[in-house]
Design an enzyme around this catalytic site. Sequence first.
Site, PDB file in Angstrom:
ATOM      1  N   LYS A 198       0.898  -1.213  -0.022  1.00 50.65           N
ATOM      2  CA  LYS A 198       0.046   0.188  -0.082  1.00 50.65           C
ATOM      3  C   LYS A 198       0.909   1.258  -0.175  1.00 50.65           C
ATOM      4  CE  LYS A 198      -0.703   0.425   4.810  1.00 50.65           C
ATOM      5  NZ  LYS A 198       0.170   1.658   5.090  1.00 50.65           N
ATOM      6  N   THR A 199       2.101   1.368   0.704  1.00 49.69           N
ATOM      7  CA  THR A 199       2.810   2.409   0.743  1.00 49.69           C
ATOM      8  C   THR A 199       3.388   2.586  -0.479  1.00 49.69           C
ATOM      9  OG1 THR A 199       3.428   1.973   3.014  1.00 49.69           O
ATOM     10  CG2 THR A 199       4.782   3.509   2.085  1.00 49.69           C
ATOM     11  N   ASP A 205      -3.148   7.887   4.075  1.00 45.37           N
ATOM     12  CA  ASP A 205      -2.956   6.410   4.453  1.00 45.37           C
ATOM     13  C   ASP A 205      -3.465   6.032   5.654  1.00 45.37           C
ATOM     14  OD1 ASP A 205      -1.383   4.133   4.355  1.00 45.37           O
ATOM     15  OD2 ASP A 205       0.282   4.924   5.185  1.00 45.37           O
ATOM     16  N   GLU A 206      -3.878   4.747   5.839  1.00 41.66           N
ATOM     17  CA  GLU A 206      -4.392   4.154   6.872  1.00 41.66           C
ATOM     18  C   GLU A 206      -5.794   4.529   6.990  1.00 41.66           C
ATOM     19  OE1 GLU A 206      -3.341   1.342   7.949  1.00 41.66           O
ATOM     20  OE2 GLU A 206      -1.087   1.431   7.794  1.00 41.66           O
ATOM     21  N   GLN A 258      -7.802  -4.546   9.142  1.00 42.12           N
ATOM     22  CA  GLN A 258      -6.936  -4.078  10.140  1.00 42.12           C
ATOM     23  C   GLN A 258      -7.064  -2.951  10.913  1.00 42.12           C
ATOM     24  OE1 GLN A 258      -2.467  -4.652   8.725  1.00 42.12           O
ATOM     25  NE2 GLN A 258      -3.482  -4.652   6.645  1.00 42.12           N
ATOM     26  N   ARG A 295       2.095 -10.462  10.330  1.00 38.97           N
ATOM     27  CA  ARG A 295       3.123  -9.836  10.422  1.00 38.97           C
ATOM     28  C   ARG A 295       4.343 -10.564  10.301  1.00 38.97           C
ATOM     29  NH1 ARG A 295       1.793  -5.411   9.326  1.00 38.97           N
ATOM     30  NH2 ARG A 295      -0.233  -6.670   9.065  1.00 38.97           N
TER      31      ARG A 295
END
Length: 642
Positions: free
Chosen positions: A33-34, A240-241, A271, A592
Amino acid sequence: MWGMKFNLNPQQKLAVQAADKPLLIVAGAGTGKTRTLTGRLAYLMENGVSPNRIVAMTFTNKAAKEMAGRVHNAKIANTLCECRENFSHNSRPVSHHSHYAFPFIGTFHSFGARILRAEAELLGRNGNFVIFDNSDSLQIVKKLFKSESFRNKDSDYSGAAEICRKISRIKNGIVSLGSMKNSSPEDILALKIFRRYEKELQKNNAFDFDDLIEKVVKIFRENSKVLEKYRGRFHHILIDEYQDLNNKQYELVKLLVGASSRISVVGDDQQMIYSFRGSNFQIFLDFEKDWPDANVVLLEENYRSAAKIVKAASALIANNENQKPKTLWTKKEDGAPVKIVETSDEESEADWIAEQIQIMTNDNNDDNKTSVIGHGRHHGANVAVLYRTNAQSRAIEQTLIERGIPYQIFGGLRFYERKEIKDVVAALRYAQNPNDEISRERLEKNIAKGRFSRFRESLDGDNFSSPTELIRDFLDSTDYLELVGRNFLNADERRENIAELLHFASEFKDLPSFLEQITLLQPTDSPSQVFRKKNLGGQAVSLMTIHLAKGLEFDSVFLAGCNEGLLPHNRSLGNGTETEEERRLMYVAMTRAKEELFISFYDIPSRFLGELPQELVEFESLVSGGKDFSDLDSEERYITLD
């Protein structure tokens, strides 16, 4: 050109090249995503959007720094540079080329601080205001509590923290002032103190942390000319997020975007794990209602985890009803099955985890490995132990210490919460803003009025050009290091902390930037001294709560205490919405892991373990007389408390 620079897959490229209209990028765990949001930003600049008309906001300093670094390294157009005035406040200052422009890339709070620096006079402050942290706010509320003569001294002390929480909920839009007017006596008292608290902040030329969003919203709502100025300045908003927005952050975004369609957001509803701090899950789900003509792009290819981990995590999260469905997949190999281990108690669980870490990082059975940490199957830094609550770290830390396994723990006592550091920072805050009564009172109490007077007199010349010079003046004029040596048994450690602060301060030319930087630091920015004092060169095992692990990745992950009552936490039992968030929390923990995932429990196993497909897991019981896990069906294997 840009596609090669960011190495995008077809879906990522579709998001980056999307038309100039509202864009929602639904990005599963580990799907890049980044990279995609950074590509979108770069694409806008390459297509004629001036960098200083772009705002990219995220929630963590780490994400902001990573995004800024990628944009800079891509060298899009010739307008980019490492310009500290326009660079995110969330990275250390770098080389100065003021004739170039750079988009704003930073956290919501750093963006808010920048707006307030320019518009502080509208709220009765000046641009040299200080930002109060939670302990500063608590001190104000305690003073107000005493002035209210409410109950007795003990009740006042314990009630002040609850009042602070209520004030924060007001400022973050979780509760409204109107709803508190005819509520409980406690709420009515909180409302009364809230109004006086706001006056105290103004008197101190200060804002608290929540103000960095709430007061900007207030300015925008009450000053249409100011709002239009910033709407005209910032033509493209990237978030973002997006799933983590609270009501007040959402209001800020809506005000800034206005009738424009120039908004691009990325996030993953699977998330969303921060409802306890006000994140509103529905904001993400309602994006298409807010902007009906929005483009929606799904990112589903996972680049992080082995296939069995991806499949197991996907099977778990599929049990949530309230979500945007997506199918996570990966081209990576299957890898090892998810290992589930039953232990007898938390001590035996910790011992098992430590033993496995030793096998990974040392190797006494393989001639190709050495017994030095970092030269086994993994470096220590590639291993993490995650847990639901901070209290779970006690047994794990104790066992790691006994076995000589180096570790760093996140989320403990932060560097800037240490007494000696808070004293020095209070001196700097007072030097910048003499109206800061909280800092003045702290210094008078901790170093005595006489020493404080000498420091105040030393400021009259106003010859200090840098934070470093100011710190040294404070240390010299107050004999602070002598005071530390006289009052503390661990004086050497405290002096080392001050030396570290001096070193960091040397990277800043002006005091406001330095103070703002350290105020906006986050738990993941400052690992405990365990890591630095052992000088481990980045090879320590990481210990942290699942909440702090979001956005990170490790070769091997141990998820400890996967018990019913811990994960899901007993506070969520009986509440379907909260149980779904607990499931998302476990999903975050599982995703993770890149190569190996170990899940351990004792007592009653988590109901979530029963949702993992049996063909993807391997079970081992370390409990004497335990049953063969693989021979039991789903209902027998896991006891739930529904």
